[in-house]
Each structure stands twice: as C-alpha cells, then as structure tokens.
Design a protein around this motif. Structure first.
Motif, mmCIF file in Angstrom:
data_model
loop_
_atom_site.group_PDB
_atom_site.id
_atom_site.type_symbol
_atom_site.label_atom_id
_atom_site.label_comp_id
_atom_site.label_asym_id
_atom_site.label_seq_id
_atom_site.Cartn_x
_atom_site.Cartn_y
_atom_site.Cartn_z
ATOM 1 N N GLU A 1 -5.084 12.998 18.709
ATOM 2 C CA GLU A 1 -5.977 12.012 19.313
ATOM 3 C C GLU A 1 -5.739 10.616 18.762
ATOM 4 O O GLU A 1 -5.832 9.617 19.490
ATOM 5 C CB GLU A 1 -7.432 12.431 19.075
ATOM 6 N N LEU A 2 -5.399 10.530 17.482
ATOM 7 C CA LEU A 2 -5.210 9.227 16.843
ATOM 8 C C LEU A 2 -3.744 8.806 16.769
ATOM 9 O O LEU A 2 -3.380 7.901 16.026
ATOM 10 C CB LEU A 2 -5.820 9.246 15.438
ATOM 11 N N GLY A 3 -2.912 9.474 17.566
ATOM 12 C CA GLY A 3 -1.521 9.057 17.690
ATOM 13 C C GLY A 3 -0.673 9.327 16.477
ATOM 14 O O GLY A 3 0.301 8.609 16.225
ATOM 15 N N ALA A 4 -1.031 10.370 15.706
ATOM 16 C CA ALA A 4 -0.283 10.682 14.493
ATOM 17 C C ALA A 4 0.215 12.114 14.494
ATOM 18 O O ALA A 4 0.384 12.722 13.435
ATOM 19 C CB ALA A 4 -1.152 10.428 13.265
ATOM 20 N N VAL B 1 -6.662 9.633 6.167
ATOM 21 C CA VAL B 1 -5.283 9.691 5.698
ATOM 22 C C VAL B 1 -4.794 11.129 5.806
ATOM 23 O O VAL B 1 -5.581 12.078 5.746
ATOM 24 C CB VAL B 1 -5.131 9.195 4.242
ATOM 25 N N ALA B 2 -3.496 11.275 5.971
ATOM 26 C CA ALA B 2 -2.853 12.586 5.945
ATOM 27 C C ALA B 2 -2.071 12.689 4.645
ATOM 28 O O ALA B 2 -1.387 11.738 4.245
ATOM 29 C CB ALA B 2 -1.910 12.750 7.145
ATOM 30 N N VAL B 3 -2.192 13.835 3.982
ATOM 31 C CA VAL B 3 -1.554 13.973 2.684
ATOM 32 C C VAL B 3 -0.968 15.368 2.522
ATOM 33 O O VAL B 3 -1.574 16.365 2.936
ATOM 34 C CB VAL B 3 -2.552 13.677 1.537
ATOM 35 N N ALA B 4 0.233 15.424 1.956
ATOM 36 C CA ALA B 4 0.833 16.698 1.582
ATOM 37 C C ALA B 4 0.269 17.088 0.220
ATOM 38 O O ALA B 4 0.201 16.260 -0.698
ATOM 39 C CB ALA B 4 2.354 16.570 1.516
ATOM 40 N N LEU B 5 -0.130 18.336 0.085
ATOM 41 C CA LEU B 5 -0.832 18.772 -1.119
ATOM 42 C C LEU B 5 0.087 19.326 -2.194
ATOM 43 O O LEU B 5 -0.303 19.414 -3.361
ATOM 44 C CB LEU B 5 -1.880 19.819 -0.751
ATOM 45 N N PRO C 1 0.823 9.691 -2.797
ATOM 46 C CA PRO C 1 1.211 9.060 -1.535
ATOM 47 C C PRO C 1 0.515 9.713 -0.336
ATOM 48 O O PRO C 1 0.358 10.929 -0.286
ATOM 49 C CB PRO C 1 2.727 9.287 -1.475
ATOM 50 N N ALA C 2 0.084 8.889 0.610
ATOM 51 C CA ALA C 2 -0.593 9.372 1.811
ATOM 52 C C ALA C 2 -0.227 8.465 2.972
ATOM 53 O O ALA C 2 0.323 7.371 2.782
ATOM 54 C CB ALA C 2 -2.107 9.393 1.597
ATOM 55 N N GLN C 3 -0.523 8.930 4.176
ATOM 56 C CA GLN C 3 -0.244 8.147 5.384
ATOM 57 C C GLN C 3 -1.570 7.870 6.108
ATOM 58 O O GLN C 3 -2.356 8.797 6.353
ATOM 59 C CB GLN C 3 0.704 8.896 6.331
ATOM 60 N N GLN C 4 -1.799 6.619 6.446
ATOM 61 C CA GLN C 4 -3.011 6.269 7.171
ATOM 62 C C GLN C 4 -2.952 6.847 8.591
ATOM 63 O O GLN C 4 -1.898 6.850 9.232
ATOM 64 C CB GLN C 4 -3.164 4.756 7.227
ATOM 65 N N VAL C 5 -4.105 7.323 9.053
ATOM 66 C CA VAL C 5 -4.216 7.908 10.396
ATOM 67 C C VAL C 5 -5.281 7.132 11.163
ATOM 68 O O VAL C 5 -6.468 7.173 10.821
ATOM 69 C CB VAL C 5 -4.598 9.403 10.325
ATOM 70 N N GLY C 6 -4.854 6.396 12.185
ATOM 71 C CA GLY C 6 -5.801 5.605 12.948
ATOM 72 C C GLY C 6 -6.335 4.433 12.141
ATOM 73 O O GLY C 6 -5.874 4.143 11.037
ATOM 74 N N ALA C 7 -7.342 3.772 12.689
ATOM 75 C CA ALA C 7 -7.958 2.626 12.024
ATOM 76 C C ALA C 7 -9.148 3.084 11.195
ATOM 77 O O ALA C 7 -9.632 4.211 11.338
ATOM 78 C CB ALA C 7 -8.402 1.602 13.064
ATOM 79 N N ALA C 8 -9.629 2.207 10.323
ATOM 80 C CA ALA C 8 -10.827 2.521 9.553
ATOM 81 C C ALA C 8 -11.982 2.811 10.514
ATOM 82 O O ALA C 8 -12.183 2.101 11.505
ATOM 83 C CB ALA C 8 -11.181 1.362 8.632
ATOM 84 N N GLY C 9 -12.729 3.862 10.224
ATOM 85 C CA GLY C 9 -13.851 4.234 11.078
ATOM 86 C C GLY C 9 -13.498 5.106 12.258
ATOM 87 O O GLY C 9 -14.379 5.559 12.983
ATOM 88 N N ALA C 10 -12.202 5.349 12.474
ATOM 89 C CA ALA C 10 -11.780 6.092 13.667
ATOM 90 C C ALA C 10 -12.237 7.544 13.637
ATOM 91 O O ALA C 10 -12.438 8.153 14.695
ATOM 92 C CB ALA C 10 -10.260 6.030 13.805
ATOM 93 N N TYR C 11 -12.394 8.113 12.462
ATOM 94 C CA TYR C 11 -12.779 9.529 12.385
ATOM 95 C C TYR C 11 -14.093 9.787 13.115
ATOM 96 O O TYR C 11 -14.201 10.724 13.918
ATOM 97 C CB TYR C 11 -12.897 9.969 10.925
#
Length: 349
Positions: free
Chosen positions: A81-84, A150-154, A185-195
């Motif tokens: 949905e958030l293009g990621a 954010v998306a993060v590998a654990l 390290p993490a990757q931003q997903v969408g804009a702030a507040g998008a969740y």
C-alpha cells in the motif's frame, strides 16, 4: 475455481495436516510462506472476504499461528500500500511482523542522515520476534509529532530480543518480546503518519476479527460434536440450548464480517473505522459468549483432558483482548454522533 478459492483450499488442506496444539507455530508460518500460502488478496481490491476467510481458517487451526500469520500478511499489505513492496521481495522467503504498539517507556528513535536511516531504542509487544526475519515498526524522528514506519531486517548486529517479561499462558506460543535496537540500519516506509492515515489501517484492523471468529468457531465445533447423535451420547437439553445460543452469535458475527468486507471493497479509499470497530466488537462479544457457553456445557473435562480445546480457550481469551473494550464502543458511538442524520441504515432492513 478462481485463484483465491484455490489458495484457500490449499491453505485449508495444509492446515488440516497439522497436529494441534502447535508447539512452534513459527515453523508452520515458515512452511506456509515457503508454499506461497501467504499470497492473500489485498484488502479493498474486491476480494477482502477471501482474505478474511484465509485468516479465519488459520485461526480455527491455531490462534498463535494466526497471530503470526496475520501479522506477516498485514506487513506485506502495508508494504504494498505504501509503495515499498520491494522490501519483501527476496530469493529466500522472508517472514514479517508488524510492531506498532507504543508502550510507555518503550519508544524507538529514528535518525536519518541523507539516504540512510538508523533506529535505536526498545519496542515492546513484538509478537514472533525470536523467529521472524523482518519487521515493519513505528519509530520517532527527533521532535516528530507522528511516527514513521520503517522496515528492518532482524538478523543483523545491534538487534537484541528478550522474552523475560512474557509470562502468558494464553497465546504463549506467539512469544511477544521486547526488542532493542542499537543503531540498526532501517528503511523508511511511506511518509511520517502514513501508518494510521492509510485506508488499510482499519481494513487490516477488521481482518484481525476474522482470526477471532475462526478460533471461536473451532471451540463451537467441539460443542457441536458433543451434541451429535452419532457420538453415542443421549441428547442433552442444556448442551443443545448452548449450541443454539452459540449458533446465533457466530452466524451474526460472520454475517457482519461479510457485510464489512463488501463495504470495504465498495469503498476502498474511505475511512473504515466505524465499520471495522463495529465488526470487531461484534466478533469479540460472540467469542466471549462462545467461550462461556462451550466451557459451561462441556465442563472441566474439555479444559483438563482435551489439549487442543484447552489451548484454544486460553488463546482466544487473550487474543480478543487486542480489542480496546469500552473505548472502542465509545469510538463507535462518537462516529455515529457526528453523523448529521439520526437514521442509521444498518439498523433497518
């Protein structure tokens, strides 16, 4: 047979081969992912009910597995949905979780430097943390008013997991942990507040109720079997009455979920909070009555000598507490009070 019906049929077949209660639902989650049985239709795309039928099927099998499976499939839907969606694509199938609870004293901080982002801090209530490979979670940039997904590998340095605070009996196998991040390290997903702002937030929230319904229906099946004349037991009027009350509750909850799924598909970009909360509260009430009716009618034997029944009862009593109880009732009332017309279509035929 369409592709979604085929997926649900294959999912149901694989679930039917599992011996419940499951000791390690994370293993079964990986098997479902490797078999591509996580490729559910996205909510609001015309097949929301098929998505929820899959969630209910997993819930009927094992609620701890359903908790992990729902989180995994919700993460995939969020990323899409958030293009990621590319974050979830890999040669080796990944298992995902969504961790968005903001517990007091447990907040993850986000630091962004150009195109790179790192997270630090502790996130609480992280279901499946010991076993999933990736997570979508909320983090806070300095002075931010809204969280950033954010998306993060654990499985990388800087991630530590503790289950010391998890003392659950019900839903024990979902193993909700505290996860600490130290400059990870993490990757931003969408804009702030998008969740919270995206339509999928409440669409996914309603889908959780499908897991509850599946778990409640599995308990009701035990009562149904006990009332079956073929069981060799004489008819019991009290059990039959309990079965009748259970049937009314589950049929009403299932009907409202079907109506909610149809509404979401017809209004995919609308705010579904009212519809989602109403469905969740209806299913929660049905689940509570099923718990009461089945355990009263079947007695202590079902809780003490039937491991699958006892586990489902304990799991369901905890899982439905994901509801916010009276606060959700008040939210529904508030939504209704803001409507200009006092006539509510859902109250009429």
């Amino acid at each position: 047979m369409n592709s979604h019906a085929s997926l649900i049929e294959r999912l149901t077949c694989q679930l039917g081969q599992l011996a419940v209660p499951l000791a390690y639902p994370s293993q079964e989650l990986r098997q479902l992912v490797e078999a591509r049985l996580d490729a559910l239709p996205l909510p609001g795309r015309g097949c929301t009910l098929e998505r929820w039928r899959a969630l209910a099927a997993v819930g009927a099998c094992d609620l701890s597995l359903a908790k992990l499976y729902e989180g995994h499939t919700d993460a995939l839907a969020i990323l899409h949905e958030l293009g990621a969606a590319g974050h979830a694509e890999a040669d080796t199938p990944s298992t995902w979780a969504v961790w968005a609870a903001e517990a007091p004293g447990a907040r993850v901080r986000l630091h962004v430097d150009g195109d790179s982002a790192r997270i630090s801090g502790t996130k609480a209530w992280c279901s499946g943390a010991q076993d999933v490979s990736h997570a979508v979670l909320t983090a806070w940039a300095p002075d931010a008013e809204q969280p950033q997904l954010v998306a993060v590998a654990l499985r990388q340095p800087g991630v530590s997991i503790s289950t010391a605070a998890w003392q659950a009996v019900g839903m024990a196998a979902s193993a909700s942990a505290d996860v600490h991040f130290d400059e990870v390290p993490a990757q931003q997903v969408g804009a702030a507040g998008a969740y919270l702002a995206r339509p999928g937030f409440w669409q996914g929230g309603a889908g959780v109720a499908a897991c509850w319904l599946g778990g409640a229906a599995a308990l009701a099946q035990a009562l149904h079997r006990a009332c079956d004349p073929a069981s060799g037991r004489p008819p019991d009027a009290h059990r039959l009455a309990a079965l009748g009350r259970v049937d009314v509750q589950l049929a009403a909850a299932a009907a409202l979920l079907r109506e909610t799924a149809a509404w979401i598909d017809a209004h995919p970009q609308a705010d579904a909070q009212w519809m989602a909360l109403r469905a969740r509260q209806c299913v929660e009430a049905a689940a509570r009555q099923v718990l009461d009716e089945t355990t009263r009618a079947l007695g202590a034997t079902s809780l003490c000598r039937d491991a699958a029944f006892a586990r489902r009862a304990a799991d369901l009593s905890v899982f439905i507490r994901q509801s916010h109880a009276a606060r959700d009732d008040a939210a529904i009332g508030g939504q209704l009070a803001q409507r200009h017309s006092p006539g509510v279509p859902a109250w009429t035929l």
